[in-house]
Design a protein around this motif. Structure first.
Motif, mmCIF file in Angstrom:
data_model
loop_
_atom_site.group_PDB
_atom_site.id
_atom_site.type_symbol
_atom_site.label_atom_id
_atom_site.label_comp_id
_atom_site.label_asym_id
_atom_site.label_seq_id
_atom_site.Cartn_x
_atom_site.Cartn_y
_atom_site.Cartn_z
ATOM 1 N N ARG A 127 11.365 -2.746 12.692
ATOM 2 C CA ARG A 127 11.754 -2.129 11.256
ATOM 3 C C ARG A 127 12.285 -4.057 11.366
ATOM 4 O O ARG A 127 12.535 -5.179 12.189
ATOM 5 C CB ARG A 127 13.279 -2.111 11.525
ATOM 6 C CG ARG A 127 12.595 -0.274 11.473
ATOM 7 C CD ARG A 127 13.694 0.638 11.842
ATOM 8 N NE ARG A 127 14.106 0.328 12.791
ATOM 9 C CZ ARG A 127 15.686 0.687 12.625
ATOM 10 N NH1 ARG A 127 16.426 2.231 11.732
ATOM 11 N NH2 ARG A 127 16.409 0.518 14.155
ATOM 12 N N GLU A 185 9.254 -4.552 3.874
ATOM 13 C CA GLU A 185 9.407 -4.184 5.497
ATOM 14 C C GLU A 185 10.665 -3.592 5.373
ATOM 15 O O GLU A 185 10.899 -2.497 5.510
ATOM 16 C CB GLU A 185 9.477 -5.821 5.959
ATOM 17 C CG GLU A 185 8.215 -5.455 7.082
ATOM 18 C CD GLU A 185 6.833 -4.835 6.722
ATOM 19 O OE1 GLU A 185 7.411 -4.109 8.237
ATOM 20 O OE2 GLU A 185 5.800 -4.625 7.091
ATOM 21 N N LYS A 195 10.653 -0.094 4.244
ATOM 22 C CA LYS A 195 10.401 0.658 4.714
ATOM 23 C C LYS A 195 11.543 1.285 5.795
ATOM 24 O O LYS A 195 12.061 2.170 5.959
ATOM 25 C CB LYS A 195 8.857 -0.074 5.806
ATOM 26 C CG LYS A 195 7.918 -0.040 5.004
ATOM 27 C CD LYS A 195 6.980 -0.660 6.647
ATOM 28 C CE LYS A 195 5.741 -1.595 5.591
ATOM 29 N NZ LYS A 195 5.258 -2.013 6.618
ATOM 30 N N SER A 196 11.932 0.672 5.911
ATOM 31 C CA SER A 196 13.244 0.784 6.667
ATOM 32 C C SER A 196 15.340 1.400 5.815
ATOM 33 O O SER A 196 15.952 1.724 6.155
ATOM 34 C CB SER A 196 14.666 -0.455 7.381
ATOM 35 O OG SER A 196 13.404 -1.619 8.039
#
Ligand SMILES: NC(=O)c1ccc[n+]([C@@H]2O[C@H](COP(=O)([O-])OP(=O)(O)OC[C@H]3O[C@@H](n4cnc5c(N)ncnc54)[C@H](O)[C@@H]3O)[C@@H](O)[C@H]2O)c1
Length: 259
Positions: free
Chosen positions: A88, A136, A139-140
């Motif tokens: 992550r 990213e 997404k986290s």
């Protein structure tokens, strides 16, 4: 948990220019506070040294990725490699930058080539890390972007570095745009404006004791900043302790710009 022990537990940070100076100190402090750290630098030896120091103290929590932040494919690869390793990404610390007092001077003296290279590293590098890093962070479930400006973006100087100044000024506007666009994803973006910090970047300019003393006399707190001074501010911005701070400019300069 906020305010307790390790302030970045379970966070993954991507730090550019983490081979030396402020980036290196932040990488070490972030690891001490429980983060996994992706150490990105163009200088392989320096980057590997940072990782080695972290591994010796906190185990296998750091990864070195080599590349030039001014080259899009390099940034894409460095972020992908880091995410593959740690799963992550939560923190993008856009720290890499160059100050070339010999080649970057007034607009009347600077070559187009030097102007473009300073812009590629100091400004386009942050564009690229955000381009590949923000998806990213989303997404986290959110994250923190820390950009690095300079007091040079806030004042004019009789001995100018105009490309440097313009690149750092542009980062202020970009930071605010990022803060507004990505707030809905729980992504915060702030910018730090360091004063004169005692790092390899400044080493050759402050090697002369007279120049160093003159700098010190110009600073109300009467000392140069240390990488640790900046790393503590970055730690706060990276952590959830600053969860209500976004779009902010934070000057950390021993009082230099308050005069
Ligand atoms: N030192 C100061 O007085 C000062 C003041 C204001 C702002 N800043 C800013 O703080 C940041 C960090 O500065 P520092 O003093 O730690 O610098 P430094 O020169 O000591 O370290 C910079 C690191 O960035 C790396 N780097 C340089 N070009 C790169 C590239 N193209 N791709 C990837 N990595 C690259 C270098 O290898 C080095 O490890 C910079 O953005 C700088 O402009 C520094």
């Amino acid at each position: 948990m906020v305010g307790q022990g390790k302030r970045l537990q379970d966070k993954v940070a991507f730090i550019t220019g983490a081979g030396m100076g402020q980036g290196r100190e932040a990488a070490i402090l972030f690891a001490e506070h429980g983060a996994k750290v992706i150490v990105a630098d163009i200088n392989a030896e320096a980057g590997q040294e940072t990782v080695e120091e972290i591994r010796q103290r906190w185990g296998d929590v750091a990864l070195f990725v080599q590349g030039d932040v001014g080259v899009e494919q390099d940034v894409q690869r460095m972020i992908a490699t880091g995410v593959q390793r740690f799963g992550r990404l939560h923190i993008l610390y856009n720290n890499a930058g160059v100050l070339w007092k010999d080649r970057d001077r007034s607009v009347t003296e600077t070559t187009e080539e030097n102007w473009d290279r300073v812009m590629a590293i100091n400004l386009k590098g942050t564009f690229f890390t955000c381009k590949y890093g923000i998806p990213e962070l989303i997404k986290s479930g959110g994250g923190s972007i820390i950009n690095v400006g300079s007091v040079s973006a806030l004042l004019g100087f009789e001995l100018p570095q105009d490309a440097y100044t313009a690149s750092k000024g542009a980062l202020i506007s970009l930071t605010k745009s990022l803060a507004i666009q990505f707030a809905r994803y729980n992504i915060r973006a702030n910018i730090i404006h360091p004063g004169i910090i005692d790092t390899p970047m400044q080493a050759k300019y402050i090697a002369d004791p007279q120049v160093r003393d003159a700098f010190i006399r110009s600073i109300p707190l009467r000392r140069l900043g240390t990488p640790r001074d900046i790393a503590y501010l970055a730690l706060y911005l990276a952590s959830d302790e600053s969860s209500y701070m976004t779009g902010a400019e934070l000057v950390i300069d021993g009082g230099f710009t308050a005069q």
